[in-house]
Design an enzyme around this catalytic site. Structure first.
Site, PDB file in Angstrom:
ATOM      1  N   LEU A 503       0.827  -1.205   0.000  1.00 25.81           N
ATOM      2  CA  LEU A 503       0.000   0.000   0.000  1.00 25.81           C
ATOM      3  C   LEU A 503       0.859   1.252   0.000  1.00 25.81           C
ATOM      4  CD1 LEU A 503      -2.607  -0.973   2.763  1.00 25.81           C
ATOM      5  CD2 LEU A 503      -2.857  -1.218   0.283  1.00 25.81           C
ATOM      6  N   CYS A 504       0.476   2.227  -0.800  1.00 25.17           N
ATOM      7  CA  CYS A 504       1.103   3.547  -0.757  1.00 25.17           C
ATOM      8  C   CYS A 504      -0.013   4.578  -0.818  1.00 25.17           C
ATOM      9  CB  CYS A 504       2.107   3.718  -1.894  1.00 25.17           C
ATOM     10  SG  CYS A 504       1.345   3.769  -3.539  1.00 25.17           S
TER      11      CYS A 504
END
Length: 600
Positions: A503-504
């Site tokens: 996740l970013c």
């Protein structure tokens, strides 16, 4: 400069807390969820209006067909945003709720949409040729109603939590199927939410003679106008870069406050252009994507090209060449942490100044030269030069502006680039001298020992070879390379059937590590499922994975992610900046990292 940076960094816990604020996060994530609507509708705008530049206008019937797709998507943007914001706000609320007593996000989404319609739309009835047609006025369902959509989402979420947390519900016998029981469980909070919106709407219209959404626009319009000035633009985009410089994702803090203006101004620009007037708004989504963030936050596209082709430092050239492709598509985390730009005193001034000067230059072109502002939206990963030309509608001045903004960024960054290049060259020279001295010392010692008969000729050769390998390792390290412990294929068998989700903030950087893991797993014949997504869109995906890895720019959300992971019984972790970039470039090390995290 170091004291200034240290002072700013002391405020990092506060900045992280702001970025994690559930209201701001819900606005940001809810807005991101409707970006496909904006991009889809812009395609039809481009087809409809761009030919006008060359004096070609579609016949009315064809133009109406094209604009129907636009009106039926962009025209209900706020309605959709009320639902998506409510969903993400509900996810945040559920983190603090027991596992067996969660808020039903689908019911919350529906209630938020109904509430928004009550606050923003009038029923209309038109009679023609003896036929009466009834419907909704959709004038405020598009971008102009975004602020009201956020309010409707938050009020709905708060009401639902109040009732669900206290188990104020209609209880049915245990024999009733769960889906039927859930319907009655949602009935009271749904009814109360709608009743609140209905009553408030009646009172507000009686007092002011307009709907609430129109009143919100009148109240906030002066702020939007001020934000579109030189000072407002400098504060907004200077702050965005400043937050990123200390390692906090700036857009997470700044964008929620201006998201409504970014879209409504773009819509207003297009409407003005269609009416034959100048499109004068500067603060738009496309201006932020392609002018302020040309190559990513800090407008780093030109600087990355300097690293690639003008740097004398081997390390800087290596970083530039490894980062240039993602930077061209506005994914500049490899460059921000690899250069590094984050907390690098040399680049403090240009990193904050370049985005501000870029947007000021755009305003000068619009205010002084009469160029139209941005009217169209393209995906944020569109290379900035293409985004500028297309977003400005292919007008001749757009090409002039592109050349001017590239030249401006070069002028801003070049002096600081030269200083940094000189520093890195000096560092590399010192490392090389130390390495040569070490090699000479080792070789001399080996020759002396051989001369005295204490070692064999083979030992001399081996010592020389060892020193050569050690020297090569030093040179490799000075060039920015990273080493990792090779992973044996047998060690990876435990990864078969596992899943890793990265996740970013926007879903771009997360793909770098996910792709590295997938490639390395394939080389070892390992059945490893990898996924990449933006934080905020992860809740529904998490149960399908065994490990969730948080990229460095989203690290401030780790505590919230940990709550989600613990509730679902899966593991999660976060990476530091340089560590994440190294892992994304070394699949073997990435697999090793995953093994370690799953083993803990």
């Amino acid at each position: 400069m170091d004291k200034l940076i240290a002072t700013i960094e002391k405020g990092r816990p506060f900045f992280n807390a702001v970025a994690r604020n559930k209201y701001l996060k819900a606005i940001r994530d809810g807005f991101i969820s409707v970006i496909p609507i904006i991009i889809f509708s812009s395609i039809f705008m481009l087809v409809s209006a761009v030919p006008n530049v060359w004096g070609f206008y579609w016949p009315d019937d064809i133009n109406n067909v094209l604009m129907k797709a636009y009106n039926y998507s962009m025209g209900i943007l706020a309605l959709a945003c009320a639902a998506t914001t409510a969903k993400h706000f509900c996810d945040a609320q559920n983190r603090d709720m027991p596992k067996n007593n969660q808020i039903n996000f689908i019911s919350v989404m529906i209630a938020a949409m109904v509430g928004f319609l009550l606050l923003s739309s009038d029923s209309i009835s038109v009679t023609a040729d003896g036929v009466t047609i009834s419907g909704f006025d959709n004038g405020l369902m598009g971008s102009r109603g975004l602020l009201t959509a956020f309010i409707a989402a938050f009020v709905t979420g708060i009401v639902y939590k109040f009732f669900v947390k206290r188990n104020i519900t209609i209880r049915l016998p245990e024999q009733v199927p769960p889906n039927i029981s859930q319907t009655f469980k949602d009935l009271i909070p749904f009814s109360v939410s709608i009743a609140i919106f209905w009553a408030f709407d009646q009172v507000f219209r009686a007092a002011f003679g307009i709907c609430f959404a129109q009143g919100v626009i009148q109240v906030f319009q002066p702020l939007f106008t001020a934000a579109d000035g030189y000072v407002g633009l400098a504060i907004i985009y200077g702050a965005m870069s400043l937050f990123w410089f200390v390692g906090v994702h700036g857009p997470s803090i700044v964008e929620p406050a201006i998201s409504a203006a970014l879209v409504s101004n773009l819509t207003a620009n297009f409407a003005a252009y269609q009416a034959g007037e100048q499109a004068t708004y500067i603060l738009t989504q496309s201006a932020q994507y392609f002018v302020v963030c040309m190559g990513g936050t800090g407008a780093t596209l030109v600087l990355c090209l300097m690293f690639c082709f003008l740097a004398k430092s081997k390390e800087m050239r290596a970083v530039g060449r490894a980062s240039i492709v993602p930077v061209c598509f506005a994914v500049n985390e490899p460059f921000l942490f690899g250069a590094p730009m984050v907390l690098n005193p040399v680049f403090f001034v240009p990193f904050i100044a370049a985005p501000v000067l870029n947007i000021w230059l755009l305003k000068i072109f619009v205010d002084v030269l009469g160029m139209n502002g941005f009217m169209y939206t393209l995906p944020w990963t569109t290379p900035a030069p293409i985004g500028i030309i297309m977003g400005l509608g292919l007008q001749p001045l757009a090409f002039v502006f592109l050349i001017a903004v590239l030249a401006l960024d070069f002028a801003v960054y070049y002096p600081f680039f030269k200083v940094y290049d000189r520093q890195k060259c000096e560092e590399e020279s010192e490392v090389l001298e130390e390495e040569l001295a070490e090699r000479a010392s080792q070789k001399g010692a080996a020759m002396t020992a051989a001369f005295q008969g204490e070692v064999s000729a083979e030992s001399v050769a081996a010592g020389t070879a060892a020193s050569t390998v050690a020297g090569a390792a030093v040179v490799s390290s000075s060039a920015g390379a990273t080493s990792s412990t090779p992973v044996q294929a047998g060690d990876l068998s435990s990864l078969n059937g596992k899943g890793v989700l990265v996740l970013c903030q926007g879903g771009g950087t997360s793909g770098l590590l996910a792709n590295a893991l997938a490639k390395a797993a394939k080389e070892h014949g390992i059945d490893l499922t990898t996924g990449a997504e933006a934080y905020g869109n992860h809740i529904d995906m998490m149960p399908d994975f065994d490990l969730v890895v948080l990229a460095p720019q989203a690290a401030s959300y780790y505590d919230d992610l940990k709550k989600d992971a613990d509730r679902m019984g899966i593991k999660c972790c976060s990476c530091r900046g340089k560590q994440y970039i190294d892992l994304s470039r070394d699949g073997e090390a990435a697999l090793n990292f995953v093994l370690d995290q799953l083993a803990q």
